[in-house]
Design an enzyme around this catalytic site. Structure first.
Site, PDB file in Angstrom:
ATOM      1  N   LEU A 151       0.829  -1.204   0.000  1.00  0.00           N
ATOM      2  CA  LEU A 151       0.000   0.000   0.000  1.00  0.00           C
ATOM      3  C   LEU A 151       0.864   1.255   0.000  1.00  0.00           C
ATOM      4  O   LEU A 151       0.541   2.254  -0.648  1.00  0.00           O
ATOM      5  CB  LEU A 151      -0.941   0.005   1.203  1.00  0.00           C
ATOM      6  CG  LEU A 151      -1.846   1.230   1.315  1.00  0.00           C
ATOM      7  CD1 LEU A 151      -2.789   1.330   0.118  1.00  0.00           C
ATOM      8  CD2 LEU A 151      -2.636   1.217   2.616  1.00  0.00           C
ATOM      9  N   TYR A 152       1.984   1.209   0.729  1.00  0.00           N
ATOM     10  CA  TYR A 152       2.903   2.351   0.726  1.00  0.00           C
ATOM     11  C   TYR A 152       3.313   2.709  -0.696  1.00  0.00           C
ATOM     12  O   TYR A 152       3.236   3.871  -1.115  1.00  0.00           O
ATOM     13  CB  TYR A 152       4.136   2.018   1.571  1.00  0.00           C
ATOM     14  CG  TYR A 152       5.248   3.022   1.446  1.00  0.00           C
ATOM     15  CD1 TYR A 152       5.154   4.273   2.052  1.00  0.00           C
ATOM     16  CD2 TYR A 152       6.398   2.733   0.711  1.00  0.00           C
ATOM     17  CE1 TYR A 152       6.170   5.206   1.930  1.00  0.00           C
ATOM     18  CE2 TYR A 152       7.417   3.658   0.589  1.00  0.00           C
ATOM     19  CZ  TYR A 152       7.302   4.888   1.197  1.00  0.00           C
ATOM     20  OH  TYR A 152       8.312   5.818   1.071  1.00  0.00           O
ATOM     21  N   ALA A 153       3.735   1.696  -1.460  1.00  0.00           N
ATOM     22  CA  ALA A 153       4.151   1.941  -2.842  1.00  0.00           C
ATOM     23  C   ALA A 153       2.985   2.438  -3.684  1.00  0.00           C
ATOM     24  O   ALA A 153       3.148   3.316  -4.541  1.00  0.00           O
ATOM     25  CB  ALA A 153       4.730   0.664  -3.446  1.00  0.00           C
ATOM     26  N   THR A 155       0.462   4.267  -2.689  1.00  0.00           N
ATOM     27  CA  THR A 155       0.200   5.688  -2.410  1.00  0.00           C
ATOM     28  C   THR A 155       1.213   6.575  -3.123  1.00  0.00           C
ATOM     29  O   THR A 155       0.880   7.658  -3.594  1.00  0.00           O
ATOM     30  CB  THR A 155       0.226   5.987  -0.897  1.00  0.00           C
ATOM     31  OG1 THR A 155       1.525   5.729  -0.351  1.00  0.00           O
ATOM     32  CG2 THR A 155      -0.826   5.181  -0.155  1.00  0.00           C
ATOM     33  N   LYS A 156       2.450   6.111  -3.208  1.00  0.00           N
ATOM     34  CA  LYS A 156       3.471   6.902  -3.895  1.00  0.00           C
ATOM     35  C   LYS A 156       3.241   6.906  -5.406  1.00  0.00           C
ATOM     36  O   LYS A 156       3.479   7.909  -6.082  1.00  0.00           O
ATOM     37  CB  LYS A 156       4.866   6.369  -3.556  1.00  0.00           C
ATOM     38  CG  LYS A 156       5.281   6.629  -2.118  1.00  0.00           C
ATOM     39  CD  LYS A 156       5.355   8.113  -1.840  1.00  0.00           C
ATOM     40  CE  LYS A 156       5.967   8.434  -0.509  1.00  0.00           C
ATOM     41  NZ  LYS A 156       6.087   9.897  -0.285  1.00  0.00           N
TER      42      LYS A 156
END
Length: 334
Positions: A151-153, A155-156
């Site tokens: 999910l971090y990736a 969002t980026k």
């Protein structure tokens, strides 16, 4: 210039703000000082920045719309470097709403601030994690990156798409920087080098995933800072040769670009640990574990674009960077 640096109490933001102040820029710092990791470390970084007459700090959360609007209207920055985000790739699996609030809604507020206040250049942090399931090495900005696996990736990746839309619709010059495994003095306590150092000195085992077979473009913080500032000074103007039939993901007819900022050398994790052992004068007790969900076995940066743009390649290897971190760690923590 007057530069708004978000995340200025964070690892990269602190170093970037320092560099800008040293060269004579005025820095407006923003950080919400959240408790994801040791707030005392953030306050220590801020103590150094506040010693500069050209620095002013604002404790604001990117996700709070009204304070963000007021900060932009009051400070009128010439440029913005957005380094604030909810950090921690694995933390996202447990706290997805926090990530979207900070990394997506918060980034929208940054884009709107740039649009409404005629900011001349927005430089924003993306990540090598956007390459996700892509296995073609080295990772190039000109390859599609459509399969983030955390999910971090995601969002980026969303930030990159949002920035392009603002560059296209409103002419906001945007540069997205894909950082590769950053380390160095004043680093984050949840990152591997910090965790390993603390554990080895305490005589505790270190957890090494993928049975130590990971390879990473470990990038020293000074090389990251030079990349950020070098890109800041060169706003994109649009690629007149951009071909809609063969679209290049790294550029556009709009004033938009994506750039890798990372070491061109991919180093095995066990070599990283070996250098750390040499610096500490102690052998690590290593617990070899399987690869974690959302992790990738290798990252390797193609740095040709950052070299063309700034005339400089990231050049500090782990044999130089790790000893500098250990020296700082011993001095800071006694």
């Amino acid at each position: 210039m007057k530069v708004l640096v978000t995340g200025s109490a964070g690892f990269i933001g602190f170093h970037v703000a320092q560099r800008l102040l040293e060269r004579g820029d005025e820095v407006v710092g923003l950080d919400n000082l959240n408790a994801y990791y040791d707030v005392a470390l953030k306050h220590a970084r801020l103590g150094i920045l506040n010693a500069h007459s050209g620095y002013s700090h604002h404790q604001i959360d990117l996700a709070d719309r009204k304070p963000m609007e007021a900060l932009f209207a009051d400070s009128k920055p010439d440029a913005v470097i957005n380094l604030a985000a909810q950090a921690g790739v694995r933390y996202a699996a447990e706290n997805p709403h926090v990530y979207v609030a900070s990394n997506v809604t918060g980034f929208l507020h940054v884009l709107e601030g740039c649009r409404q206040n005629a900011v001349k250049h927005l430089v924003f942090a993306s990540t090598s994690s956007v390459y996700g399931a892509n296995g073609a090495m080295p990772f190039s900005e000109h390859q599609p990156a459509e399969h983030p696996i955390t999910l971090y990736a995601a969002t980026k990746k969303a930030n990159e798409s949002m920035a392009h839309s603002y560059a296209h619709l409103f002419g906001v010059p945007c540069s997205g920087l894909r950082f590769f495994t950053v380390y160095g003095p004043w680093g984050r306590p949840d990152m591997a080098l910090f965790l390993f150092t603390r554990a080895i000195l305490a005589g505790e085992p270190i957890k090494v995933f993928n049975h130590g077979k990971h390879r990473r473009s470990f990038t020293y913080i000074d090389d990251i800072v030079e990349g950020v500032v070098g890109v800041l000074d060169r706003p994109p103007t649009g690629n007149a040769e951009w071909n809609a039939q063969l679209p290049d993901p790294a550029s556009s007819r709009a004033p938009y670009r994506l750039v890798n900022v990372g070491s061109s050398e991919s180093v095995e994790l066990l070599r990283y640990v070996e250098v750390l052992e040499q610096c500490l004068g102690r052998k690590a007790e290593i617990e070899l574990l399987p690869m974690q969900a959302g992790d990738v076995p290798e990252s390797h940066a193609d740095c040709s674009d950052i070299e063309k743009l700034t005339g400089r390649l990231p050049q500090i290897g782990v044999e130089v960077g790790v000893p500098r971190f250990v020296e700082w760690y011993r001095n800071h923590y006694g």
